[in-house]
Design a protein around this motif. Structure first.
Motif, short mmCIF file in Angstrom:
data_model
loop_
_atom_site.label_atom_id
_atom_site.label_comp_id
_atom_site.label_asym_id
_atom_site.label_seq_id
_atom_site.Cartn_x
_atom_site.Cartn_y
_atom_site.Cartn_z
N UNK D 327 36.07 32.88 46.02
CA UNK D 327 34.68 33.32 45.98
C UNK D 327 34.55 34.79 45.61
N UNK D 328 35.50 35.61 46.06
CA UNK D 328 35.43 37.04 45.71
C UNK D 328 35.61 37.21 44.20
N UNK D 329 36.62 36.57 43.65
CA UNK D 329 36.87 36.70 42.22
C UNK D 329 35.72 36.13 41.39
N UNK D 330 35.24 34.99 41.83
CA UNK D 330 34.17 34.33 41.06
C UNK D 330 32.92 35.21 41.05
N UNK D 331 32.63 35.85 42.18
CA UNK D 331 31.45 36.72 42.24
C UNK D 331 31.68 38.01 41.47
N UNK D 332 32.84 38.64 41.69
CA UNK D 332 33.03 39.97 41.12
C UNK D 332 33.43 39.93 39.66
N UNK D 333 34.07 38.87 39.25
CA UNK D 333 34.57 38.85 37.88
C UNK D 333 33.83 37.83 37.01
N UNK D 334 33.27 36.80 37.63
CA UNK D 334 32.65 35.73 36.85
C UNK D 334 31.13 35.67 37.03
N UNK D 335 30.58 36.54 37.88
CA UNK D 335 29.12 36.65 38.05
C UNK D 335 28.50 35.48 38.78
N UNK D 336 29.31 34.68 39.46
CA UNK D 336 28.77 33.53 40.19
C UNK D 336 29.18 33.64 41.66
N UNK D 337 28.19 33.68 42.54
CA UNK D 337 28.47 33.79 43.98
C UNK D 337 28.64 32.40 44.58
N UNK D 338 29.79 32.17 45.20
CA UNK D 338 30.06 30.91 45.91
C UNK D 338 30.07 31.21 47.41
N UNK D 339 30.16 30.16 48.22
CA UNK D 339 30.41 30.34 49.64
C UNK D 339 31.90 30.31 49.91
N UNK D 340 32.32 30.96 50.97
CA UNK D 340 33.72 30.91 51.37
C UNK D 340 33.93 29.85 52.44
N UNK D 341 35.16 29.69 52.88
CA UNK D 341 35.45 28.77 53.97
C UNK D 341 35.05 29.38 55.30
N UNK D 342 34.47 28.57 56.18
CA UNK D 342 34.01 29.08 57.47
C UNK D 342 34.78 28.43 58.61
N UNK D 343 34.86 29.16 59.69
CA UNK D 343 35.50 28.63 60.89
C UNK D 343 36.94 28.28 60.59
N UNK D 344 37.35 27.07 60.94
CA UNK D 344 38.76 26.73 60.74
C UNK D 344 39.10 26.51 59.27
N UNK D 345 38.08 26.52 58.41
CA UNK D 345 38.33 26.44 56.97
C UNK D 345 38.41 27.82 56.32
#
Lengths: 405, 405, 405, 405
Positions: D327-345
């Motif tokens: 998600x960091x790379x996709x947002x910072x380099x590809x201009x698309x914000x995704x969600x990350x894994x939460x909790x045990x994910x």
């Protein structure tokens, strides 16, 4: 005059154009650009061409230029006249002179009917000039409906009647840039052949659109014109394709703004719009009359019947005083932008605009700032101008019941 | 009262909140939503938490709630108090009463120091109430800095001193919802432990953010509190993760608005902001004093030193007259929104707001509309209030050189 | 074609103008109108005139018209030519033909160097036409840098060299409407005398501003021109007063938009802007090459070196298929607006714009919609075009480290 | 991870909230603040309370909080439960756990029905837990309809049926924060007593409004609750005065935004909204299935029938790989914000949002960026995911005729 410090709160815009753009118009323009053939745009555009006719009160054709009012002036010249032609220009103030100046740049000769800038040019003098033109060299009369420099509105039907009496075939071209949408204008009933307008005054839009309305006589004149032109050319502008109507890429967002402003005018009702302007103008005149009792200032337009409902020109009486201080000080220190004196009134007058999306408290704010500026600059004035304006409007509202401002 | 007709021009917003949102703040919020972990948002958010300290004038911690001022009130109660506790509430007007009402809903007992709504509650009486509380049952004093219902601003340092003199350990909680960003407030220097604020008044933002500033003593109180809470809980709100600081999804666009408003406050300079409010308030008082000469109305706050710089409460003197007509008429017919009378002043007062992004001509407009409304409604008044306001501001500007309004 | 149902989500704008207006530009324009002499406006305006020089890469003068690109075309003709003059127009596609058509309306004769629309007009043929003009009747060469109809970008220095070799004194006028701000253009270094541009493509503004850059040779040509003109006139446009520079009321909000877009271009860096366009264009070509393997479509521009970085023209190979279906279907059913075929490519091509404020996922979206449209319409295509585009961009990013898209 | 360079073009927002705010909603909020008693606001507010019922599909009451979804969670607890009470929480993922955590902070005991995060919690297990609760200590079942952490949507009617079979009187409280306005939810027909929602997901508004819908059984529970509360209190929130309904100052601009978003939902038609979400979700699943063939990633939700239509959780299979890079790379380099894994994910998954104001090309853009990110990061994947998505949507459109995306 001096460095302008940071200011807070809303700037008041009381220049006679550009005027305040209403929130609805601003938001109508704050949209994504789109395909020029998108039906959403084409529908808005088509309806603007149609609905402008109701504003000009004509059954003729309307043309929308990406341009300002000067561009629309040039369009009128470029389509109806040829190099070497002659026109008659009744002097109404700085703007009749500017239109004449432009006309001469287009290689058309101007004859001027002189005016004194405090009264409208006499229709009789106009009629006489036409009567004297036995050979009908004059191809058009170029008349400014409201000259914002002098804040005088002239009597278009009287000029038309003078033309008729002289049995002169000249076209009547009327500049309504500063009057359209503020006071009644009836293109067809009054016998105008070409009417020029713009977006940034009574139509409450940002600057950027020049408007022209034409009747059949004007359309016929295009055939005779030898003026080189394409961008301004009415023949291509009257084609059905929107790409032709705008001579290329359409001013998309500006058109959505115009669409919204037309909706607002029709919702309020043109007659209500005119009444609103008239009462606010009268209130402004009442205020100036109070201030003027001390002898420091004076309304420019002598005859109340000729005073513009959209702008008021005020003369400063001290010949040694530079009146440009008034608008600079009022803008930089009081947060209210006024107009300055133009042409031969440069340094001798200032102007309060009250046109477009304006209401009573907006005028109290502007007039209050003017009163404070008179005080600040030491110009002799009798306090209480704003009070007089308030009372005039309160009286109107009492008598009228509900109003639109 | 009656059907509201279509109106044109800008509505004037002279309620004591929400106040006018400046164009810069509006545009700062008119942006695309983004990932909650987008650095652009996190930087804006982080800096708001920091910079709010300069507005509260504290070295403590600031907390931002998605809530209104009532939410921030509840946060103060939920963190520092426990069911069964007792607080002392000096009566300042409708808002001290509302805060007390909320406190009782939270199962906390309220003792009130009565006030007459035209003077601040006496610090001596507050001190006496605390001295009488030998067992220190009172856990906190809940003080409204400016009660917008009465438009009285109380003397926080004097209350603190009374608490000190009584050697009472109660927390001092101050509600600055209506004063923050309009008049000096020094949380640390004045000895407040908890300060409550909101976004929609002096901070010039839309409603939607409740603010709390707390010092170490307040933080310690959280440990002792048995009140069930999570959304309001300061312990989780003071964690480093922004998802914790907002207890879930952050109010992203509102934060960008707050960021812009803080920039504007700092650019103008807080001292200039306070002076601007003071002069506009004084001008309003001058206007009311002129109108009041005819006996129909009167300023509520007797002592000029206690008058709020952000709002002015005006009493109507005719006991048979329903004062709510003033604000309704002024809004519906004159385009200026005022506040009505609240609590025991319902139907007996109206209120003119002059806080936030406001300047001189905006006040002339509002005052002009009030003068017109007095005329319209037949309330006895002496004309010339606006003139007095204009002169007061013009004199200030002459003496001050440049000003920020 | 059919009634357009309600759609949700953002419309993609992949026409070659107007292009997407960035949020920053939109908000820069969503501000209050102001006095035309407000320093805030004058500073923005002054700096635009200056900074446009860096975009055109000229030490000459820049002129900003309230107009579209056609208006800027007419300005070039009206100032440098006279009725009866002759110009040479290398045929690049529909826009060279339109410019020629306009020129003839201005009573100037056009000689055309024919082109086949799939290659740039040969510089040799241009040189030959000039060499054949022994009497130097040709006053100017009118060259379209990127013709959006064919999506071919021609080699301006090669044309200049051909003119030099022919020792011909004609002015070189270059239309960069569709190339400015997308690919390198060096007015002075490449020897152009007049350059024409517009706001709504690489400059990321709404339509409404026509731009011209001129050098001393062009300024000198104005003296010799007998064309009637005022609105377009460079002599008055080069005066210092802004009221003259705009020939009347300035396009205030559009200028604030231009100011913001110039800031954005300089912040990104023009070289980065050009690289971004190049990579996105190449990715588009890769996608089309994959689709084209099935024989249903083909890139119009044969030589990769001549392909525009801002728009890609794609031919449909079935002579019985009406290619206008592609853009209509893609817009109405797939939410992506494409350009259609123009002039002799009408019904035989469609065009994908990739210029202005555009990045990689915006192109994946557009290309995905095109792929879906090919499927929907039954045009033979090889799937995987978008995959090829993704891989091209991923490879570039891997090699380049950070990029601006 | 690294310094983020300047980027151009529109950022894609594919987090599962906040989602894209449509232009219409943005502009509805870009208006002047106004008097809280302005009829324009009151009408908008009143109609929102009414129309939300159609979204929740209830005849009960709706309550609008200035808060986020966590605030609405707390409201449900504070009104229906008392300190010392017990609730049952079926584990659906991170959000069931967070709601339980909050509940315990409110001094209410939680019993959890464990889940494995890849399947919905079994209704049978829920029924068994209730059957085991012979003394009816459990006052409520807290069920998350769609847990965005796992992207699993559970079967509410099945849970209700299990409760009925157990003849258990507990309230059924359903969190629809991530599902409302994306998939069918029938509060009354399905037998939910309390439903919680928020503004920033399917409702397409900025974060800032928490929503609750309640039926008579829930209203009755308030009487029995001893929880200290005022801000959240339903009794005062259900009064007629809007000042009470919002517990103080209303979130004026947010309400105008909600009004517009409701209009948009109803114009499109809720069933069409749901279909749009379903097809875009299926297209996303198709893309992931292609990528997953190489073994590097996998859809989290095993059973297609349980997959959320609004968000898709994707597991990375390499245990040594930190999935937060995606998600960091996709947002910072590809201009698309995704969600990350939460909790045990956390560190083991990433999430693609496809809810709210979204259409096909927006998804192609997002999926293209994900495919490019997989390539960039060297995660094993089979190319062609976007192609599969395109084909799925094209097939749907062919079969459906017109669609709303």
């Amino acid at each position: 005059m001096f460095e302008v410090p940071l200011k807070r709160g809303r700037k008041f815009l009381n220049t006679p154009g550009p005027t305040n753009v209403p929130e609805r118009v601003r938001n109508a323009m704050a949209r994504a650009t789109m395909d020029l053939s998108d039906p959403e745009f084409l529908n808005a555009s088509e309806s603007c061409f149609d609905d402008l006719k109701s504003v000009f009160k004509t059954e003729g054709e309307c043309i929308i230029y990406i341009a300002n009012g000067h561009g629309a002036w040039e369009a009128a010249i470029a389509n109806c006249l040829s190099p070497g032609d002659t026109v008659l220009v009744p002097e109404t103030g700085n703007f009749s002179n500017s239109w004449a100046d432009m006309t001469e740049s287009m290689q058309v000769n101007c004859r001027t009917v002189m005016g004194d800038w405090r009264e409208p040019t006499s229709p009789e003098a106009i009629g006489q000039a036409l009567a004297d033109d036995k050979n009908h060299e004059i191809k058009a009369v170029l008349l400014v409906h409201t000259d914002t420099a002098t804040s005088i509105t002239c009597d278009v039907p009287a000029v038309r009647e003078a033309m008729n009496r002289a049995k002169h075939p000249a076209l009547l071209m009327v500049d309504t840039i500063a009057s359209l949408g503020t006071v009644d204008y009836q293109m067809d009933a009054w016998g105008a052949d070409v009417t020029v307008g713009a977006s940034q005054k009574g139509l409450m839009c940002p600057p950027g659109l020049g408007l022209v309305a034409i009747n059949d006589k004007a359309k016929a004149a295009v055939k005779a014109s030898t003026m080189p032109r394409r961008y301004w050319d009415w023949d291509t502008r009257l084609m059905t394709q929107h790409y032709r109507r705008y001579c290329g890429t359409a001013p998309q967002l500006a058109i959505f703004g115009l669409r919204e402003s037309l909706d607002m005018l029709f919702e309020e009702g043109l007659e209500n719009v005119f009444t609103r302007h008239r009462i606010l103008a009268e209130a402004t005149h009442k205020a100036v009359d109070v201030w003027a009792q001390a002898g420091g200032i004076e309304l420019n337009a002598r005859d109340p019947k000729t005073r513009s409902v959209g702008v008021t020109t005020i003369l400063t009486m001290d010949p040694d005083f530079d009146a440009s201080q008034v608008s600079v000080m009022c803008r930089d220190e009081m947060m209210v932008a006024l107009g300055g004196g133009l042409g031969k009134l440069n340094g001798k007058a200032f102007r309060i605009g009250h046109m477009g999306d304006v209401n009573a408290p907006m005028m109290y704010g502007a007039l209050g700032a003017v009163e404070a500026t008179l005080s600040y600059l030491g110009i002799p004035y009798t306090p209480g101008g704003v009070t007089a304006a308030i009372e005039h409007i309160a009286e109107f509202k009492k008598s009228a019941g509900h109003s639109t401002f």
